[in-house]
Design a protein around this motif. Sequence first.
Motif, PDB file in Angstrom:
ATOM      1  N   ALA A  39     -16.332  -0.096   0.547  1.00 23.04           N
ATOM      2  CA  ALA A  39     -15.046  -0.307   0.760  1.00 23.04           C
ATOM      3  C   ALA A  39     -15.015  -1.788   1.380  1.00 23.04           C
ATOM      4  N   LEU A  40     -15.922  -2.426   1.687  1.00 25.41           N
ATOM      5  CA  LEU A  40     -15.978  -3.733   2.156  1.00 25.41           C
ATOM      6  C   LEU A  40     -15.843  -4.641   0.893  1.00 25.41           C
ATOM      7  N   VAL A  41     -16.762  -4.402  -0.120  1.00 21.91           N
ATOM      8  CA  VAL A  41     -17.023  -5.140  -1.134  1.00 21.91           C
ATOM      9  C   VAL A  41     -15.787  -5.101  -2.011  1.00 21.91           C
ATOM     10  N   ALA A  42     -15.120  -3.884  -2.133  1.00 20.99           N
ATOM     11  CA  ALA A  42     -13.938  -3.798  -2.987  1.00 20.99           C
ATOM     12  C   ALA A  42     -12.758  -4.502  -2.127  1.00 20.99           C
ATOM     13  N   ALA A  43     -12.543  -4.415  -0.803  1.00 20.05           N
ATOM     14  CA  ALA A  43     -11.567  -5.188  -0.155  1.00 20.05           C
ATOM     15  C   ALA A  43     -11.903  -6.602  -0.279  1.00 20.05           C
ATOM     16  N   LEU A  44     -12.847  -7.149  -0.507  1.00 22.19           N
ATOM     17  CA  LEU A  44     -13.091  -8.659  -1.001  1.00 22.19           C
ATOM     18  C   LEU A  44     -12.919  -8.860  -2.356  1.00 22.19           C
ATOM     19  N   GLY A  45     -12.586  -7.638  -3.210  1.00 18.49           N
ATOM     20  CA  GLY A  45     -12.474  -8.192  -4.433  1.00 18.49           C
ATOM     21  C   GLY A  45     -13.844  -8.470  -5.261  1.00 18.49           C
ATOM     22  N   GLY A  46     -14.963  -8.020  -4.821  1.00 17.22           N
ATOM     23  CA  GLY A  46     -16.145  -8.611  -5.090  1.00 17.22           C
ATOM     24  C   GLY A  46     -16.854  -7.469  -6.177  1.00 17.22           C
ATOM     25  N   ALA A  88     -15.444   5.911   7.633  1.00 18.05           N
ATOM     26  CA  ALA A  88     -16.091   4.870   6.718  1.00 18.05           C
ATOM     27  C   ALA A  88     -15.467   3.683   6.067  1.00 18.05           C
ATOM     28  N   SER A  89     -14.094   4.155   5.231  1.00 12.68           N
ATOM     29  CA  SER A  89     -13.441   3.164   4.406  1.00 12.68           C
ATOM     30  C   SER A  89     -12.598   2.238   5.269  1.00 12.68           C
ATOM     31  N   ALA A  90     -12.123   2.892   6.288  1.00 14.98           N
ATOM     32  CA  ALA A  90     -11.352   1.936   7.177  1.00 14.98           C
ATOM     33  C   ALA A  90     -12.303   0.878   7.874  1.00 14.98           C
ATOM     34  N   LEU A  91     -13.561   1.204   8.041  1.00 17.37           N
ATOM     35  CA  LEU A  91     -14.479   0.295   8.736  1.00 17.37           C
ATOM     36  C   LEU A  91     -14.747  -0.887   7.642  1.00 17.37           C
ATOM     37  N   GLY A  92     -14.978  -0.452   6.571  1.00 20.17           N
ATOM     38  CA  GLY A  92     -15.412  -1.524   5.458  1.00 20.17           C
ATOM     39  C   GLY A  92     -14.226  -2.352   5.315  1.00 20.17           C
ATOM     40  N   ARG A  93     -12.981  -1.963   5.274  1.00 17.85           N
ATOM     41  CA  ARG A  93     -11.693  -2.708   5.012  1.00 17.85           C
ATOM     42  C   ARG A  93     -11.552  -3.342   6.477  1.00 17.85           C
ATOM     43  N   GLN A  94     -11.820  -3.205   7.572  1.00 19.92           N
ATOM     44  CA  GLN A  94     -11.623  -4.021   8.853  1.00 19.92           C
ATOM     45  C   GLN A  94     -12.639  -5.004   9.021  1.00 19.92           C
ATOM     46  N   VAL A  95     -13.990  -4.670   8.414  1.00 23.85           N
ATOM     47  CA  VAL A  95     -15.034  -5.833   8.341  1.00 23.85           C
ATOM     48  C   VAL A  95     -14.667  -6.887   7.280  1.00 23.85           C
ATOM     49  N   ALA A  96     -14.047  -6.450   6.213  1.00 27.99           N
ATOM     50  CA  ALA A  96     -13.811  -7.386   5.275  1.00 27.99           C
ATOM     51  C   ALA A  96     -12.431  -8.191   5.634  1.00 27.99           C
ATOM     52  N   GLY A  97     -11.528  -7.584   6.454  1.00 33.18           N
ATOM     53  CA  GLY A  97     -10.377  -8.512   7.080  1.00 33.18           C
ATOM     54  C   GLY A  97     -10.980  -9.432   7.886  1.00 33.18           C
ATOM     55  N   ALA A  98     -11.915  -9.128   9.005  1.00 34.89           N
ATOM     56  CA  ALA A  98     -12.635  -9.969   9.694  1.00 34.89           C
ATOM     57  C   ALA A  98     -13.256 -11.329   9.055  1.00 34.89           C
ATOM     58  N   LEU A  99     -14.068 -10.898   7.745  1.00 34.55           N
ATOM     59  CA  LEU A  99     -14.649 -11.954   7.211  1.00 34.55           C
ATOM     60  C   LEU A  99     -13.546 -12.979   6.514  1.00 34.55           C
ATOM     61  N   ILE A 100     -12.314 -12.265   6.069  1.00 37.83           N
ATOM     62  CA  ILE A 100     -11.438 -13.223   5.364  1.00 37.83           C
ATOM     63  C   ILE A 100     -10.802 -14.091   6.560  1.00 37.83           C
ATOM     64  N   ASP A 101     -10.577 -13.486   7.679  1.00 35.48           N
ATOM     65  CA  ASP A 101     -10.163 -14.377   8.923  1.00 35.48           C
ATOM     66  C   ASP A 101     -11.186 -15.465   9.261  1.00 35.48           C
TER      67      ASP A 101
END
Length: 124
Positions: A39-46, A88-101
Amino acid sequence: KIEFVVIGPELPLVAGLEHQALEAVGDADTEAAFEAERALVAALGGGCQMPIGALCLAAGELDLLGLVASLDGSTVVRHRQRGPRGSASALGRQVAGALIDQGAGEILARARAEGTSIADRHGP
């Protein structure tokens, strides 16, 4: 019992093989950790060619560490967060959002604009 398994986020490209691998492990913690990483990798488009790292440890609760680095390694942003296995998926997206920030979007945009990938610089 298997205590540690690493499955790359790009494994789904191999005709659903990730599901077979996870079923063989048969461990809910491992499945949730894998889901958070994907989910983290997908949220970052990676994908596997982008400078994105994700490592999730699970022992009831998930502990996800995400990282994005410039291709030359001069800039790195990291974020670590914990959450329940059922999210789990929400956690991945949240971490991706924090990285984007923290600037991950700009780092990844530069990597895409350069038209090169990690594999181009360091081999397959």
